[in-house]
Scaffold this active site. Structure first.
Site, PDB file in Angstrom:
ATOM      1  CE1 TYR A  67      80.652  35.278  17.324  1.00 52.67           C
ATOM      2  CE2 TYR A  67      80.258  37.548  16.005  1.00 52.67           C
ATOM      3  CZ  TYR A  67      80.547  36.024  15.888  1.00 52.67           C
ATOM      4  OH  TYR A  67      80.199  36.207  14.204  1.00 52.67           O
ATOM      5  CD  GLU A  84      80.631  37.005  11.661  1.00 53.10           C
ATOM      6  OE1 GLU A  84      81.009  37.726  11.963  1.00 53.10           O
ATOM      7  OE2 GLU A  84      80.510  35.922  12.417  1.00 53.10           O
TER       8      GLU A  84
END
Length: 391
Positions: free
Chosen positions: A97, A139
């Site tokens: 990310y 997630e």
């Protein structure tokens, strides 16, 4: 929530970011892949070539910003769940990310130029990290539920135990864990990712395929349509590989089963509407109901180009024997079933619908069901590839 100062900046700059969204995401992908070519292994190169991936990312980021500033309107929980399931099926990790955020914000600055002051950059960085943190949390829960250790590998080896030619362009593969034992159970509507190594050292490509077999069976089954490029799009790399190169006894790398849609959800009447290869989750749902709830009232409405193109059609008679309240409506030559002629009785109070097929087909069906009074929250659907249904 955005801080008050960032919310004001994002509200003021949202129109210009929205107007340049695809240019920003196009530049983002170029920057990121130049710096991290290994990440190409995670992205569908066909969607990159057609622009579908950058359009999906642009719309998602802009829509999330609108949601944070109160300018949205659509519920974000289902959207975030769908993205999180796709990410986990690809093995996306929290460590990736920061890479995405760095290149996305740099692309904003490149495309919009001097309009991106330090304050504007900080506000949009806040938007990105609020989205990222929500996804990372979701997630992590999905990985834990699938038995994937934190930071551990998603991929497992599976042995191809059977191969069946369903039609000219469709093949089914049955798969068993290479290490032995039975395949894990799954909910109808779930999919797995298949990772293949391309010829000539061209890297890896990953595609998702719905599980089309019976939940609870010792083996999994995927039913793969060969993708033939149209309108400038390339032929399917992974579907072509599975059709041409994979034989019984070969090994494939698969993810756990993911997906936020339960194709047999609800406890009232069930309407399964599919077109083409979109029938795969419906077939898993019918097999599941035959085992668990054979008396449930269920309708399968399926459209296909021709009877000989209708994959898995040979399984329907046995399912009808086991499901006495199953009604079948089949259309061939075109997707005439989009208007659901003759299905007024099936679209009854308490019905739950599951749709799977081309996006245009599902748009028509969904609009039809909404007009007939089926609430949107009882219409589930699966999109193959990036994106959500409009509205």
């Amino acid at each position: 929530m955005l801080t008050e100062s960032s919310a004001a900046i994002v509200t003021a700059t949202l129109p210009v970011v929205r107007a340049h969204g695809e240019a920003i995401t196009g530049r983002f992908y170029q920057r990121m892949f130049d710096a991290h070519p290994d990440l190409l292994d995670l992205f569908n190169r066909g969607n990159q070539a057609t622009g579908a991936q950058k359009a999906a990312l642009a719309s998602a980021v802009v829509a999330y910003a609108a949601h944070l500033t109160g300018d949205g309107g659509m519920p974000w929980g289902p959207v975030l769940d769908r993205i999180a399931h796709k990410h986990t099926s690809l093995g996306i990790t929290a460590t990736q990310y920061p890479i995405v955020g760095r290149h996305l914000l740099a692309a904003v600055a490149e495309v919009l130029g001097d309009g991106v002051t330090p304050e504007v950059a900080a506000a949009w960085d806040e938007v990105y990290w609020l989205l990222a943190c929500e996804l990372i949390a979701r997630e992590a829960r999905l990985y834990a539920g699938a038995g994937v250790p934190e930071g551990g590998p998603v991929w497992r080896d599976w042995r191809v135990t059977g191969r069946t030619r369903e039609s000219a362009d469709v093949v089914s593969l049955t798969l068993a864990p290479a290490g032995g034992g039975a395949a894990p159970g799954f909910t109808p509507g779930r999919y797995v990712s298949v990772a293949v190594d391309l010829d000539g050292g061209r890297g890896q490509q990953i595609r998702q395929y719905s599980l089309s077999g019976r939940p609870g069976a010792d083996q999994w089954r995927i039913t793969v349509k060969r993708v033939r490029g149209e309108g400038g799009a390339p032929d399917g790399m992974v579907s072509g590989h599975l059709h041409e190169r994979v034989a019984v006894g070969d090994t494939l790398r698969l993810s756990p089963a993911f997906g936020e849609v339960d194709a047999a959800g609800g406890d009232g009447p069930l309407l399964l509407v599919s077109a083409g290869i979109g029938l795969t989750p419906a077939m898993a749902a019918l097999a599941h109901l035959a085992d668990r709830d054979p008396g449930r009232r269920v309708t399968l409405a399926h459209a296909d180009r021709a009877a000989e193109a209708h994959a898995l059609r040979h399984e329907l008679p046995a399912l009808q024997q086991r499901l006495p309240n199953l009604a079948l409506h089949l259309w061939y030559l075109d997707a005439a079933g989009a208007d659901l002629p003759g299905l007024k009785a099936e679209v009854s109070a308490g019905v739950t619908a599951h749709l799977c097929g081309p996006v245009a087909f599902m748009n028509l069906v969904r609009a039809n069901l909404l007009r007939r009074g089926v609430p949107g929250e009882r219409i589930a659907y699966e999109v193959f590839g990036p994106g959500m249904l409009p509205g």
